[in-house]
Design a protein around this motif. Structure first.
Motif, PDB file in Angstrom:
ATOM      1  N   SER A 262      -9.039  24.409  -9.397  1.00  0.00           N
ATOM      2  CA  SER A 262     -10.427  24.026  -9.145  1.00  0.00           C
ATOM      3  C   SER A 262     -10.961  23.049 -10.184  1.00  0.00           C
ATOM      4  O   SER A 262     -12.024  22.454  -9.997  1.00  0.00           O
ATOM      5  N   VAL A 263     -10.233  22.853 -11.270  1.00  0.00           N
ATOM      6  CA  VAL A 263     -10.708  21.950 -12.330  1.00  0.00           C
ATOM      7  C   VAL A 263     -10.499  20.491 -11.951  1.00  0.00           C
ATOM      8  O   VAL A 263     -11.027  19.598 -12.622  1.00  0.00           O
ATOM      9  N   TYR A 264      -9.747  20.221 -10.885  1.00  0.00           N
ATOM     10  CA  TYR A 264      -9.447  18.844 -10.510  1.00  0.00           C
ATOM     11  C   TYR A 264     -10.503  18.321  -9.546  1.00  0.00           C
ATOM     12  O   TYR A 264     -10.846  18.975  -8.550  1.00  0.00           O
ATOM     13  N   SER A 265     -10.991  17.124  -9.814  1.00  0.00           N
ATOM     14  CA  SER A 265     -11.986  16.491  -8.956  1.00  0.00           C
ATOM     15  C   SER A 265     -11.309  15.709  -7.843  1.00  0.00           C
ATOM     16  O   SER A 265     -10.086  15.525  -7.840  1.00  0.00           O
ATOM     17  N   ARG A 266     -12.120  15.219  -6.923  1.00  0.00           N
ATOM     18  CA  ARG A 266     -11.575  14.377  -5.869  1.00  0.00           C
ATOM     19  C   ARG A 266     -10.940  13.116  -6.457  1.00  0.00           C
ATOM     20  O   ARG A 266      -9.906  12.648  -5.971  1.00  0.00           O
ATOM     21  N   ALA A 267     -11.551  12.574  -7.505  1.00  0.00           N
ATOM     22  CA  ALA A 267     -10.980  11.388  -8.145  1.00  0.00           C
ATOM     23  C   ALA A 267      -9.603  11.692  -8.738  1.00  0.00           C
ATOM     24  O   ALA A 267      -8.695  10.860  -8.684  1.00  0.00           O
ATOM     25  N   ASP A 268      -9.437  12.891  -9.304  1.00  0.00           N
ATOM     26  CA  ASP A 268      -8.125  13.283  -9.837  1.00  0.00           C
ATOM     27  C   ASP A 268      -7.085  13.322  -8.726  1.00  0.00           C
ATOM     28  O   ASP A 268      -5.953  12.853  -8.895  1.00  0.00           O
ATOM     29  N   LEU A 269      -7.464  13.890  -7.580  1.00  0.00           N
ATOM     30  CA  LEU A 269      -6.526  13.986  -6.462  1.00  0.00           C
ATOM     31  C   LEU A 269      -6.169  12.610  -5.920  1.00  0.00           C
ATOM     32  O   LEU A 269      -5.007  12.347  -5.590  1.00  0.00           O
ATOM     33  N   ASP A 270      -7.154  11.727  -5.836  1.00  0.00           N
ATOM     34  CA  ASP A 270      -6.879  10.371  -5.348  1.00  0.00           C
ATOM     35  C   ASP A 270      -5.942   9.629  -6.289  1.00  0.00           C
ATOM     36  O   ASP A 270      -5.070   8.871  -5.851  1.00  0.00           O
ATOM     37  N   ARG A 271      -6.112   9.852  -7.595  1.00  0.00           N
ATOM     38  CA  ARG A 271      -5.233   9.179  -8.565  1.00  0.00           C
ATOM     39  C   ARG A 271      -3.794   9.655  -8.425  1.00  0.00           C
ATOM     40  O   ARG A 271      -2.854   8.850  -8.440  1.00  0.00           O
ATOM     41  N   VAL A 272      -3.604  10.963  -8.268  1.00  0.00           N
ATOM     42  CA  VAL A 272      -2.248  11.501  -8.116  1.00  0.00           C
ATOM     43  C   VAL A 272      -1.626  11.007  -6.821  1.00  0.00           C
ATOM     44  O   VAL A 272      -0.445  10.611  -6.784  1.00  0.00           O
ATOM     45  N   ALA A 273      -2.392  11.015  -5.733  1.00  0.00           N
ATOM     46  CA  ALA A 273      -1.864  10.537  -4.455  1.00  0.00           C
ATOM     47  C   ALA A 273      -1.455   9.073  -4.550  1.00  0.00           C
ATOM     48  O   ALA A 273      -0.401   8.671  -4.036  1.00  0.00           O
ATOM     49  N   ALA A 274      -2.268   8.257  -5.228  1.00  0.00           N
ATOM     50  CA  ALA A 274      -1.941   6.838  -5.376  1.00  0.00           C
ATOM     51  C   ALA A 274      -0.647   6.653  -6.163  1.00  0.00           C
ATOM     52  O   ALA A 274       0.187   5.800  -5.831  1.00  0.00           O
ATOM     53  N   GLU A 275      -0.443   7.469  -7.198  1.00  0.00           N
ATOM     54  CA  GLU A 275       0.789   7.343  -7.990  1.00  0.00           C
ATOM     55  C   GLU A 275       2.017   7.702  -7.167  1.00  0.00           C
ATOM     56  O   GLU A 275       3.048   7.021  -7.233  1.00  0.00           O
ATOM     57  N   LEU A 276       1.913   8.755  -6.355  1.00  0.00           N
ATOM     58  CA  LEU A 276       3.039   9.125  -5.495  1.00  0.00           C
ATOM     59  C   LEU A 276       3.290   8.058  -4.433  1.00  0.00           C
ATOM     60  O   LEU A 276       4.446   7.751  -4.111  1.00  0.00           O
ATOM     61  N   ASN A 277       2.237   7.501  -3.881  1.00  0.00           N
ATOM     62  CA  ASN A 277       2.381   6.516  -2.809  1.00  0.00           C
ATOM     63  C   ASN A 277       2.892   5.177  -3.308  1.00  0.00           C
ATOM     64  O   ASN A 277       3.306   4.335  -2.501  1.00  0.00           O
ATOM     65  N   GLN A 278       2.884   4.968  -4.618  1.00  0.00           N
ATOM     66  CA  GLN A 278       3.403   3.730  -5.193  1.00  0.00           C
ATOM     67  C   GLN A 278       4.749   3.933  -5.882  1.00  0.00           C
ATOM     68  O   GLN A 278       5.216   3.068  -6.610  1.00  0.00           O
ATOM     69  N   ARG A 279       5.375   5.069  -5.613  1.00  0.00           N
ATOM     70  CA  ARG A 279       6.678   5.381  -6.209  1.00  0.00           C
ATOM     71  C   ARG A 279       7.781   5.088  -5.197  1.00  0.00           C
ATOM     72  O   ARG A 279       7.693   5.496  -4.041  1.00  0.00           O
ATOM     73  N   PRO A 280       8.854   4.362  -5.564  1.00  0.00           N
ATOM     74  CA  PRO A 280       9.921   4.048  -4.591  1.00  0.00           C
ATOM     75  C   PRO A 280      10.652   5.315  -4.160  1.00  0.00           C
ATOM     76  O   PRO A 280      10.858   6.231  -4.948  1.00  0.00           O
ATOM     77  N   ARG A 281      11.047   5.331  -2.889  1.00  0.00           N
ATOM     78  CA  ARG A 281      11.721   6.491  -2.326  1.00  0.00           C
ATOM     79  C   ARG A 281      13.055   6.069  -1.724  1.00  0.00           C
ATOM     80  O   ARG A 281      13.141   5.052  -1.007  1.00  0.00           O
ATOM     81  N   LEU A 282      14.099   6.828  -1.986  1.00  0.00           N
ATOM     82  CA  LEU A 282      15.427   6.529  -1.450  1.00  0.00           C
ATOM     83  C   LEU A 282      15.415   6.526   0.061  1.00  0.00           C
ATOM     84  O   LEU A 282      16.022   5.663   0.704  1.00  0.00           O
ATOM     85  N   VAL A 283      14.730   7.499   0.662  1.00  0.00           N
ATOM     86  CA  VAL A 283      14.715   7.615   2.118  1.00  0.00           C
ATOM     87  C   VAL A 283      14.051   6.402   2.772  1.00  0.00           C
ATOM     88  O   VAL A 283      14.277   6.124   3.947  1.00  0.00           O
ATOM     89  N   LEU A 284      13.268   5.649   2.008  1.00  0.00           N
ATOM     90  CA  LEU A 284      12.603   4.447   2.523  1.00  0.00           C
ATOM     91  C   LEU A 284      13.312   3.174   2.068  1.00  0.00           C
ATOM     92  O   LEU A 284      12.738   2.090   2.139  1.00  0.00           O
ATOM     93  N   GLY A 285      14.545   3.303   1.598  1.00  0.00           N
ATOM     94  CA  GLY A 285      15.251   2.133   1.089  1.00  0.00           C
ATOM     95  C   GLY A 285      14.657   1.607  -0.190  1.00  0.00           C
ATOM     96  O   GLY A 285      14.641   0.391  -0.441  1.00  0.00           O
ATOM     97  N   ASP A 286      14.143   2.524  -1.029  1.00  0.00           N
ATOM     98  CA  ASP A 286      13.510   2.200  -2.299  1.00  0.00           C
ATOM     99  C   ASP A 286      12.225   1.388  -2.143  1.00  0.00           C
ATOM    100  O   ASP A 286      11.777   0.733  -3.073  1.00  0.00           O
ATOM    101  N   ARG A 287      11.639   1.438  -0.966  1.00  0.00           N
ATOM    102  CA  ARG A 287      10.278   0.935  -0.803  1.00  0.00           C
ATOM    103  C   ARG A 287       9.298   2.070  -1.073  1.00  0.00           C
ATOM    104  O   ARG A 287       9.671   3.231  -1.115  1.00  0.00           O
ATOM    105  N   THR A 288       8.034   1.728  -1.230  1.00  0.00           N
ATOM    106  CA  THR A 288       7.027   2.752  -1.504  1.00  0.00           C
ATOM    107  C   THR A 288       6.359   3.181  -0.205  1.00  0.00           C
ATOM    108  O   THR A 288       6.275   2.388   0.754  1.00  0.00           O
ATOM    109  N   PRO A 289       5.856   4.423  -0.133  1.00  0.00           N
ATOM    110  CA  PRO A 289       5.130   4.847   1.065  1.00  0.00           C
ATOM    111  C   PRO A 289       3.954   3.935   1.392  1.00  0.00           C
ATOM    112  O   PRO A 289       3.703   3.630   2.556  1.00  0.00           O
ATOM    113  N   GLU A 290       3.242   3.482   0.370  1.00  0.00           N
ATOM    114  CA  GLU A 290       2.096   2.596   0.602  1.00  0.00           C
ATOM    115  C   GLU A 290       2.544   1.297   1.251  1.00  0.00           C
ATOM    116  O   GLU A 290       1.901   0.797   2.191  1.00  0.00           O
TER     117      GLU A 290
END
Length: 386
Positions: free
Chosen positions: A345-373
């Motif tokens: 509960s200590v995490y704000s919406r801004a905290d969640l958006d920041r974490v989601a953005a970091e994951l969405n900008q990380r390359p993924r093997l299943v995507l051929g090392d492209r990012t989800p974004e």
């Protein structure tokens, strides 16, 4: 006569000769003890490439022994298939093929004492470390770990970035070993899981809940399983300490794009309905096709969510979290940001958006090392996958 010519002495005699040489006996002493001439022993010694490395001691039975290598050589000389040889020495045929390819002599012959000598030399410890502290490779790996890249992602990045420089490439296992040995700084927190040693995988079992009017996976359109059309999501909750807080997680099946749902007022059915509907309504219509969830009681109002958002809600079978494996994997990645047994509960919406953005900008093997974004943006602009 060539020094590799056939001789009549049994393999046990040759093996004993090599053992005596490794124990420090001279060639003439070893030859005299096994009953052959010094010149005969010298030919064996030369053909074996010079047996100068002492045995390091007993090794695991999963490795090739000297007797295994003698059996392989005998089988090859008699023309037996490799798969038959593998059965005789209780090894896989892949291991035998690898042994022959790796330890044959430069002229193509498989000589068991030469092969064993090469293997013993490769086992010598300590070996020079590939990841040396202060090196460019060491610094680059640490930088990527700080961005929470996995060892697999780092290894693939190095191959792409330094195709001609072998000194700047390591396999994922080397990175794991360096982490576990503490060569990359403090071990805790360097991996996404925060672990500093290997741990067995285990599968949790979800508690059974019955929800009215559920649509199970056998009613889900085939296009969802094919992952060819975006807009189909998998969802779940990650729960905080004492079950008092939670964060909703959504991951798109085609692009692996992540959305985190803020639940500041709790995660019972009404709260989840409102927060999930609000989050999904922010998406374009073509990205609101379906959601697949487990049979948690927080989704008892799934029909209201479907009506408000304009999509279908499907449920996995009981005790079958692998049926939404993309979301399970994503939740595992999220635990590096939101550890278990902590207050979420200590995490704000801004905290969640920041974490989601970091994951969405990380390359993924299943995507051929492209990012989800990148994948989702490309689809939205062009209407088709890359």
């Amino acid at each position: 006569m060539p020094h590799w010519a056939h001789n009549k002495m049994p393999a046990a005699v040759k093996r004993r000769y090599m053992e005596l040489i490794r124990d420090g006996h001279t060639g003439s002493q070893a030859a005299r003890r096994v009953g052959v001439s010094t010149s005969c022993g010298s030919l064996w010694f030369l053909d074996a490439g010079g047996v100068t490395v002492p045995e390091p001691g007993p090794i695991s039975s999963r490795f090739m022994s000297q007797d295994d290598r003698i059996a392989i050589a005998d089988g090859l000389r008699e023309g037996r298939p490799v798969k038959v040889i593998a059965v005789e020495i209780s090894k896989t045929f892949q291991s035998v093929y690898s042994e022959i390819k790796r330890n044959s002599k430069p002229d193509g012959r498989y000589q068991p004492w030469w092969a064993h000598n090469q293997a013993v030399r490769r086992r010598q410890r300590p070996k020079q470390r590939v990841i040396e502290e202060g090196s460019a490779l060491h610094g680059l790996i640490i930088a990527k770990l700080k961005l929470r890249w996995s060892p697999q992602q780092i290894a693939r990045f190095l191959i792409r970035s330094f195709p001609a420089d072998s000194s700047m490439r390591v396999c994922p296992e080397t990175i794991y070993q360096a982490l576990f040995l503490g060569l990359l700084g403090t071990k805790e927190g360097k991996l996404r899981t925060g672990r500093c040693r290997r741990k067995r995988h285990r599968r949790g079992v979800a508690s059974p809940n019955k929800i009215k009017n559920m649509k199970l996976l056998d009613q889900r359109p085939a296009e969802v399983a094919d992952r060819l059309v975006p807009g189909h999501w998998e969802g779940d909750l990650i729960i905080g300490r004492y079950l008092h807080s939670a964060i909703g997680t959504l991951v798109e099946r085609t692009s692996r794009f992540v959305i985190l749902v803020h639940l500041p007022d709790g995660y019972k059915a009404p709260q989840l309905r409102d927060a999930l509907s609000e989050q999904l309504l922010r998406l374009p219509v073509h990205l609101r096709r379906s959601v697949t969830w487990d049979q948690g009681r927080e989704m008892t109002l799934h029909e209201q969510i479907a009506d408000q958002v304009g999509l279908e809600v499907f449920f996995c079978d009981a005790h079958s979290p692998w049926q939404r494996g993309t979301n399970e994997n994503t939740n595992g990645l999220l635990r590096q940001y939101f550890p278990k047994h902590t207050d979420l509960s200590v995490y704000s919406r801004a905290d969640l958006d920041r974490v989601a953005a970091e994951l969405n900008q990380r390359p993924r093997l299943v995507l051929g090392d492209r990012t989800p974004e990148h994948v989702l943006t490309h689809w939205s602009l062009t209407g088709h996958a890359m």
